[in-house]
Every structure is written in C-alpha cells, then in structure tokens.
Motif scaffolding. Structure first.
Motif, mmCIF file in Angstrom:
data_model
loop_
_atom_site.group_PDB
_atom_site.id
_atom_site.type_symbol
_atom_site.label_atom_id
_atom_site.label_comp_id
_atom_site.label_asym_id
_atom_site.label_seq_id
_atom_site.Cartn_x
_atom_site.Cartn_y
_atom_site.Cartn_z
ATOM 1 N N PRO A 47 94.939 12.336 13.623
ATOM 2 C CA PRO A 47 94.474 12.323 12.229
ATOM 3 C C PRO A 47 95.588 12.691 11.243
ATOM 4 O O PRO A 47 95.615 12.169 10.127
ATOM 5 C CB PRO A 47 93.331 13.339 12.198
ATOM 6 C CG PRO A 47 93.283 13.991 13.512
ATOM 7 C CD PRO A 47 94.156 13.235 14.454
ATOM 8 N N VAL A 48 96.512 13.548 11.670
ATOM 9 C CA VAL A 48 97.632 13.899 10.790
ATOM 10 C C VAL A 48 98.535 12.685 10.579
ATOM 11 O O VAL A 48 98.975 12.410 9.454
ATOM 12 C CB VAL A 48 98.435 15.096 11.359
ATOM 13 C CG1 VAL A 48 99.722 15.310 10.595
ATOM 14 C CG2 VAL A 48 97.585 16.356 11.336
ATOM 15 N N ALA A 49 98.804 11.932 11.637
ATOM 16 C CA ALA A 49 99.621 10.719 11.504
ATOM 17 C C ALA A 49 98.939 9.711 10.583
ATOM 18 O O ALA A 49 99.589 9.099 9.721
ATOM 19 C CB ALA A 49 99.887 10.096 12.875
ATOM 20 N N ALA A 50 97.632 9.541 10.740
ATOM 21 C CA ALA A 50 96.898 8.621 9.873
ATOM 22 C C ALA A 50 96.915 9.102 8.423
ATOM 23 O O ALA A 50 97.107 8.306 7.494
ATOM 24 C CB ALA A 50 95.461 8.475 10.369
ATOM 25 N N PHE A 51 96.755 10.400 8.231
ATOM 26 C CA PHE A 51 96.818 10.982 6.885
ATOM 27 C C PHE A 51 98.179 10.712 6.258
ATOM 28 O O PHE A 51 98.272 10.317 5.091
ATOM 29 C CB PHE A 51 96.535 12.489 6.955
ATOM 30 C CG PHE A 51 96.821 13.208 5.676
ATOM 31 C CD1 PHE A 51 95.946 13.117 4.605
ATOM 32 C CD2 PHE A 51 97.963 13.979 5.536
ATOM 33 C CE1 PHE A 51 96.206 13.788 3.411
ATOM 34 C CE2 PHE A 51 98.233 14.646 4.360
ATOM 35 C CZ PHE A 51 97.351 14.549 3.288
ATOM 36 N N ASN A 52 99.256 10.947 7.012
ATOM 37 C CA ASN A 52 100.610 10.693 6.497
ATOM 38 C C ASN A 52 100.772 9.244 6.067
ATOM 39 O O ASN A 52 101.339 8.958 5.008
ATOM 40 C CB ASN A 52 101.662 11.033 7.546
ATOM 41 C CG ASN A 52 101.941 12.507 7.727
ATOM 42 O OD1 ASN A 52 102.895 12.879 8.385
ATOM 43 N ND2 ASN A 52 101.125 13.367 7.171
ATOM 44 N N LEU A 53 100.278 8.325 6.887
ATOM 45 C CA LEU A 53 100.384 6.897 6.581
ATOM 46 C C LEU A 53 99.610 6.536 5.311
ATOM 47 O O LEU A 53 100.155 5.914 4.385
ATOM 48 C CB LEU A 53 99.877 6.067 7.760
ATOM 49 C CG LEU A 53 99.817 4.557 7.549
ATOM 50 C CD1 LEU A 53 101.219 3.995 7.364
ATOM 51 C CD2 LEU A 53 99.114 3.890 8.725
ATOM 52 N N ILE A 54 98.363 6.947 5.260
ATOM 53 C CA ILE A 54 97.519 6.623 4.098
ATOM 54 C C ILE A 54 98.076 7.270 2.833
ATOM 55 O O ILE A 54 98.165 6.624 1.784
ATOM 56 C CB ILE A 54 96.062 7.055 4.359
ATOM 57 C CG1 ILE A 54 95.459 6.184 5.467
ATOM 58 C CG2 ILE A 54 95.229 6.995 3.083
ATOM 59 C CD1 ILE A 54 94.169 6.726 6.047
ATOM 60 N N ALA A 55 98.457 8.526 2.919
ATOM 61 C CA ALA A 55 98.966 9.233 1.750
ATOM 62 C C ALA A 55 100.264 8.607 1.236
ATOM 63 O O ALA A 55 100.442 8.443 0.021
ATOM 64 C CB ALA A 55 99.188 10.706 2.094
ATOM 65 N N GLY A 56 101.152 8.242 2.153
ATOM 66 C CA GLY A 56 102.402 7.600 1.746
ATOM 67 C C GLY A 56 102.153 6.285 1.029
ATOM 68 O O GLY A 56 102.754 6.006 -0.013
ATOM 69 N N LEU A 57 101.256 5.476 1.572
ATOM 70 C CA LEU A 57 100.930 4.200 0.928
ATOM 71 C C LEU A 57 100.284 4.413 -0.445
ATOM 72 O O LEU A 57 100.587 3.694 -1.397
ATOM 73 C CB LEU A 57 100.009 3.372 1.824
ATOM 74 C CG LEU A 57 100.652 2.832 3.097
ATOM 75 C CD1 LEU A 57 99.602 2.178 3.994
ATOM 76 C CD2 LEU A 57 101.779 1.862 2.782
ATOM 77 N N CYS A 58 99.421 5.416 -0.541
ATOM 78 C CA CYS A 58 98.758 5.671 -1.821
ATOM 79 C C CYS A 58 99.733 6.195 -2.874
ATOM 80 O O CYS A 58 99.545 5.928 -4.062
ATOM 81 C CB CYS A 58 97.595 6.638 -1.632
ATOM 82 S SG CYS A 58 96.171 5.847 -0.851
ATOM 83 N N LEU A 59 100.770 6.913 -2.472
ATOM 84 C CA LEU A 59 101.774 7.340 -3.444
ATOM 85 C C LEU A 59 102.477 6.143 -4.064
ATOM 86 O O LEU A 59 102.792 6.139 -5.252
ATOM 87 C CB LEU A 59 102.829 8.242 -2.795
ATOM 88 C CG LEU A 59 102.525 9.723 -2.672
ATOM 89 C CD1 LEU A 59 103.739 10.457 -2.128
ATOM 90 C CD2 LEU A 59 102.070 10.334 -3.980
ATOM 91 N N ILE A 60 102.728 5.144 -3.255
ATOM 92 C CA ILE A 60 103.439 3.963 -3.748
ATOM 93 C C ILE A 60 102.508 3.054 -4.541
ATOM 94 O O ILE A 60 102.821 2.647 -5.662
ATOM 95 C CB ILE A 60 104.075 3.173 -2.590
ATOM 96 C CG1 ILE A 60 105.134 4.010 -1.878
ATOM 97 C CG2 ILE A 60 104.694 1.869 -3.106
ATOM 98 C CD1 ILE A 60 105.637 3.410 -0.582
ATOM 99 N N LEU A 61 101.375 2.724 -3.963
ATOM 100 C CA LEU A 61 100.504 1.692 -4.514
ATOM 101 C C LEU A 61 99.398 2.210 -5.429
ATOM 102 O O LEU A 61 98.858 1.454 -6.221
ATOM 103 C CB LEU A 61 99.841 0.917 -3.366
ATOM 104 C CG LEU A 61 100.779 0.279 -2.346
ATOM 105 C CD1 LEU A 61 99.981 -0.281 -1.180
ATOM 106 C CD2 LEU A 61 101.623 -0.791 -3.012
#
Length: 121
Positions: A47-61
């Motif tokens: 879940p931490v890896a998924a959180f990192n992925l989603i959060a990173g994408l949301c910062l950009i987009l």
C-alpha cells in the motif's frame, strides 16, 4: 514563468515519490526488512508503494495538488522516524533533514497551489 517553475518543481518533487514506488516494486526486500524491524507487517510495503505512485502522479497532473502536498508533507515528516538512527548510522540523520526540507517545499506548494499548468484542479 511562474507556472512553468511551479510545474518543474512539482515534477521534481513527484520524481522522488515515483522513484520510491518503483524502487519498492523492483526490490522490496530492504524496505520490508526495515518495516519488519519496527514490528510492523512487512506487507505494508505494497500500500505504501501504491500511495507513492498515486501521490506522485497527482502532484504532476492534479487533482487536488494542494491536498496532496499537505498529505505528502505529513508523510515525509512521519517517515523521518524510520531514518532517525543516530547511533546505528549517523548518515541517516541527513535523510531526516532532507525529508523535512522536502516537507517544507511541499507546504510551499500547498500554500501557492499548482498554478495554471495542471490537467485537473
């Protein structure tokens, strides 16, 4: 210029979290060992890896860049605890300070907002 600098800053901050997600997926053992060493379930890595992925994408987009910036600032401060190993590895303290600095940048982003260059508001 301000919107372009804002986007560049968001991308650079996001790369940290996207890279963290990729690293956790590619080689989970070191993080699992660290998590397990703290008495937490090693499966928290996913879940931490998924959180990192989603959060990173949301910062950009987008969406909700300000909200994600606050959440990630708290995340950076919270995860500093994992690196506070002054006696075992003094260099880990540098990671703590970097996490705090990243949290500071994220709080500035939360205050300023994403600018005009986002896909979703």
């Amino acid at each position: 210029m301000a919107d372009a600098a804002n986007l560049a800053g968001r991308v650079l901050l996001a790369l940290l979290f996207l890279g963290g997600a990729a690293q956790k997926w590619a080689d989970p053992a070191p993080v699992m060992q660290m998590i397990g060493g703290l008495g937490l379930p090693e499966t928290l890595i996913w879940p931490v890896a998924a959180f990192n992925l989603i959060a990173g994408l949301c910062l950009i987009l987008g969406p909700k860049v300000r909200v994600w910036a606050i959440i990630l600032a708290l995340y950076c401060i919270g995860t500093s605890w994992f690196h506070w190993q002054l006696r075992a590895d003094p260099w880990q303290v540098t990671i703590v300070v970097k996490n705090w600095a990243i949290a500071g940048g994220l709080l500035v982003l939360a205050a300023q907002g994403p600018g005009r260059l986002t896909i979703w508001r």
